[in-house]
Every structure is written in C-alpha cells, then in structure tokens.
Design a protein around this motif. Structure first.
Motif, PDB file in Angstrom:
ATOM      1  N   ARG A 157    -102.386  35.671  98.902  1.00  0.00           N
ATOM      2  CA  ARG A 157    -103.305  36.572  99.565  1.00  0.00           C
ATOM      3  C   ARG A 157    -102.499  37.550 100.410  1.00  0.00           C
ATOM      4  N   ASP A 158    -103.149  38.626 100.804  1.00  0.00           N
ATOM      5  CA  ASP A 158    -102.456  39.562 101.681  1.00  0.00           C
ATOM      6  C   ASP A 158    -102.288  38.933 103.060  1.00  0.00           C
ATOM      7  N   ASN A 159    -101.336  39.453 103.788  1.00  0.00           N
ATOM      8  CA  ASN A 159    -101.155  39.032 105.172  1.00  0.00           C
ATOM      9  C   ASN A 159    -100.775  37.564 105.346  1.00  0.00           C
ATOM     10  N   ARG A 199    -103.897  33.474  96.264  1.00  0.00           N
ATOM     11  CA  ARG A 199    -104.930  34.478  96.081  1.00  0.00           C
ATOM     12  C   ARG A 199    -106.080  33.934  95.234  1.00  0.00           C
ATOM     13  N   ASP A 200    -105.723  33.394  94.073  1.00  0.00           N
ATOM     14  CA  ASP A 200    -106.759  32.826  93.207  1.00  0.00           C
ATOM     15  C   ASP A 200    -106.590  31.315  93.152  1.00  0.00           C
ATOM     16  N   ARG A 201    -107.684  30.651  93.363  1.00  0.00           N
ATOM     17  CA  ARG A 201    -107.616  29.195  93.242  1.00  0.00           C
ATOM     18  C   ARG A 201    -108.903  28.725  92.601  1.00  0.00           C
ATOM     19  N   THR A 203    -112.266  27.139  92.297  1.00  0.00           N
ATOM     20  CA  THR A 203    -113.228  26.913  93.372  1.00  0.00           C
ATOM     21  C   THR A 203    -113.888  25.558  93.191  1.00  0.00           C
TER      22      THR A 203
ATOM     23  N   ASP B 200    -116.196  29.059  99.760  1.00  0.00           N
ATOM     24  CA  ASP B 200    -116.150  30.490  99.488  1.00  0.00           C
ATOM     25  C   ASP B 200    -115.397  31.191 100.598  1.00  0.00           C
ATOM     26  N   ARG B 201    -114.460  31.991 100.208  1.00  0.00           N
ATOM     27  CA  ARG B 201    -113.757  32.768 101.213  1.00  0.00           C
ATOM     28  C   ARG B 201    -113.503  34.156 100.648  1.00  0.00           C
ATOM     29  N   ALA B 202    -113.431  35.110 101.534  1.00  0.00           N
ATOM     30  CA  ALA B 202    -113.101  36.457 101.064  1.00  0.00           C
ATOM     31  C   ALA B 202    -111.745  36.389 100.389  1.00  0.00           C
ATOM     32  N   THR B 203    -111.627  36.998  99.226  1.00  0.00           N
ATOM     33  CA  THR B 203    -110.364  36.931  98.478  1.00  0.00           C
ATOM     34  C   THR B 203    -109.473  38.096  98.885  1.00  0.00           C
ATOM     35  N   SER B 204    -109.440  38.350 100.164  1.00  0.00           N
ATOM     36  CA  SER B 204    -108.720  39.518 100.704  1.00  0.00           C
ATOM     37  C   SER B 204    -107.336  39.676 100.106  1.00  0.00           C
TER      38      SER B 204
END
Lengths: 204, 204
Positions: A157-159, A199-201, A203, B200-204
């Motif tokens: 993920r970003d950041n 980033r992708d996991r 769910t 659920d989380r934002a996929t930022s």
DNA sequence: CGACTATACGGAGACAGTCTCCGGTTAGCA
DNA sequence: TGCTAACCGGAGACTGTCTCCGTATAGTCG
C-alpha cells in the motif's frame, strides 16, 4: 576450563592493532560472552564472563566499558548475515506475501540471537548514543531494502514506512522472546502485519 | 518524610484481614511503590521503596515475596479501568476503525502504566505462575470483548484471534516504552494492525 | 641480547541491590 | 492487665557492577 569455542569467532583487528596478549584476551572474552549470553540471556553476569574467559574483571571492563559494547562485539558478523538474508529475500523474487513471510521470519531469528536480545535492540533503535545503534541501523537498512523493493513493485500500500514495519516486527520478536513462546507461534501475528501492508490481499 | 499520597490508594482488605499495623504498612508500601515505579520504572529499588514507606526491608518482603507481587498490588484498580474502557469502546458503537483506534490507544495507555510495565505484562502473558498473570487475563478478556464484538458485526476478517491481536499491541507498547518514543508515534503501527484485521479497508 | 617503556593485566574492594533470619515489639483479646 | 500470635525491622549474607593501582610483559631500540 575456559572452553574457548575456536569456531569462526576470529575477529579482524580494530582500527588500532592491539598488543598480542590484549587481542588474545579480547577474543576469549567475546567467546565467553557468546556462551554466557546464550545460556543465561542478555542479563548474564559480566564477572562470570570474565571468569570463564580466564581474565580479571578489570580486563573485561577495559575492553568493553558497557554491557552493550560487549554485545556489539559479539555481533560482529551478525550484520553481514542480516544484510545477506535481506538481499536473498529480494533476489528470490517470490510473490510479495511469501517474500514478507520469509524475510520477517529471518528478521525475528536475527532479533532473537539470544534471550533478551530483541528487547535490547528495540531499545537501542532510537538511541544514537547506544553502542549497538549501528546494528539497529543495519537491521533497519536491511528491512528497508525489502520494503522498498516491494513498494517499487507496487505490492505494498502507499505510505508504508519501513521504519514502522521494523518496529512492529521488533515488537513481535520482543514479546515472543519475553514470554518464551516458540518462534512459529509468531506467524499469525506476522500474517496480520503482512495483511496490513499488502496492497491486495484475499478478503477471506 | 514518608509522603504517603492519600489518594484513592485505599485497598479493600485481602481474604484474611490483616492486623491494623500490618494493613497500615501494606498501604504505605503500595503507595511508595507507586511513587518509585513512576519515577524509576519497574526496576526501581525495592529497598528504596521500603525506606520511603518508612519500614524495614523485611516488612516489604513479608507482604510481597516478589517484585511482581508488589506490582500486582499497585494495579488493584487498574483491572477495573481496563474493563471499563473496553466496555465503553464497544458501547460507543462507532465504525470499526474508530473503535479499534480508540481501544488500542487505551490498551497502550494501560500497558504503559509506568516504564517497564509493558515488558513485564508481555512476559507474564503465558506464565500462569506469575503473580500478575491475572492482570494479563483481565487485559486479554477486555481485548477479547472488543474483538469479539467486531467479529460478530462482521467488521473483522475471519480467523482473527484476539489473543494474537493482544500480543501484537503489547509488542507495540513494549517497543514504544523501551525506546522512549511518545505514544502518538505508535499510531502508524496501530494503523497497520488495524488494516490487517479489518475486513474492508480502503485500498489506498 | 638486554634494557626500557608503553601497554595491558587482574584482583582487592567500594558500592548497590536482593533477600533472610531472628530478637524484639505490639495489637487484639480475655 | 496480662498473654500470645502476629508483626516489625535491621543486621548482614550474598550477588553483581565497576574502579583503582601495583605488577607484569610485549614490542622496540641501542
């Protein structure tokens, strides 16, 4: 007595070459320290180490003013191993999840060199004055290598700050070490962290 | 001398009612311990505590055979506060993320009652023989309350074990405490954990 | 090779913290 | 008021940390 394990403890001479006897004692002390810390953890008696090395306490304290100086010394080749593992993790070029699983396990293994080591490392993390601060930076650099690589491939993920990831895994290592649970039981915690930064996991 | 802070340190009598003087000393010791641990951390000198309470070392060790017994005693109302916070977090019925952010912060606050407390709690987590094992269970129960609640509302992923979450947050508290970083800086780590367990989380 | 000196050794001991033992004290009760 | 079980407290044994300084010796130079 003084069963100096004559393995690859050999140490390249520090900046100013020591006198022969001094170097001998230095090596014996490092070997003894390795033994004692392995048996008794990071709080093992320093006098005990001196005794086991067959030298007086004064000699120990001259070579290693503080306990951390001694710990730093016996971690001489540790840094290289850490870095090698991180490079291997990147080079293997596995899927991001596997890369992280592998690397985090390595990280924990290195952090738990002996009982109490993880806590010591964690504490030195933000203390530039600590003799083992350099070691912490090595660890941070190695971790950054892996995290940055995965960031570049947009797997994370970003950041995601590698520093925070590092601290998180250190925390896991520390509690696992302190509560004496086997290293495998740390896996579920690592999975949570991995799920948190990927980033992708699934769910699930 | 002996500045006993006569706050809400008052302690309900243990099973067997103590003799008046014994109870008096017990209370003075707990108050002194609270002071010393607050100033010097969990490794503060026990003799110092006895001195500050105005009693002999023998008296201290009769009431509290081990350091952990003393720590346990000064955490008497701590358990109730922990539980109250967890119940409040559930009752507030905020979105899952906020609930976790709030609860984890509370958790860390309780874990860092004084310097070194987090490490002690973490270590006692899997040691039923420890005097503070009960306190750890309280913490685990409180955490389980929140996690279970969120699990029931399907806010969390499947197979999230509250025990592991607990350990993870303890680890964060421990490293933050040990490296002396302010509590706010733990937030990014908590966010990673939260992202790791949220369904659920934002996929930022 | 023998003497000289910087370097290193090592152990006695000061200090601090933990924990125990037991002679003396006292609360609570009859 | 007197008795006794409960409690007190401090001397001191013990362990670990760390220093100081008289003694020993490695390495060097004449």
């Amino acid at each position: 007595m003084v069963p100096v394990t004559s393995t690859e403890d050999a140490v390249e001479a520090p900046a100013k070459p020591l006198r022969a006897d001094a170097q001998r004692n230095y090596d014996k002390l490092v070997a003894a320290a390795r033994e004692v810390f392995a048996e008794r953890g990071a709080e093992g008696s320093l006098d005990e180490i001196a005794k086991r090395a067959g030298v007086g306490p004064g000699t120990l304290y001259r070579h290693f003013p503080t306990r951390d100086d001694l710990i730093d010394a016996l971690m001489r080749d540790w840094s290289a191993r850490v870095l090698a593992d991180s490079e291997a993790a990147v080079a293997a070029d596995l899927p991001a999840r596997e890369t992280l699983e592998r690397w985090f396990m390595d990280l924990i293994k290195h952090l738990t060199l002996h009982r109490g080591a993880a806590a010591k490392l964690s504490a030195a993390f933000d203390d530039p004055a600590s003799p083992i601060y350099r070691k912490c930076q090595m660890l941070a650099d190695a971790n950054d290598l892996v995290v940055s690589h995965l960031t570049e491939t947009h797997a994370l993920r970003d950041n995601v700050e590698s520093r925070q990831v590092m601290r998180l895994v250190s925390g896991i290592a520390t509690v696992a070490d302190a509560s004496g649970i086997p290293i495998e039981e740390a896996a579920p915690m690592l999975d949570i962290v991995i799920d948190g930064i990927l980033r992708d996991r699934a769910t699930s």
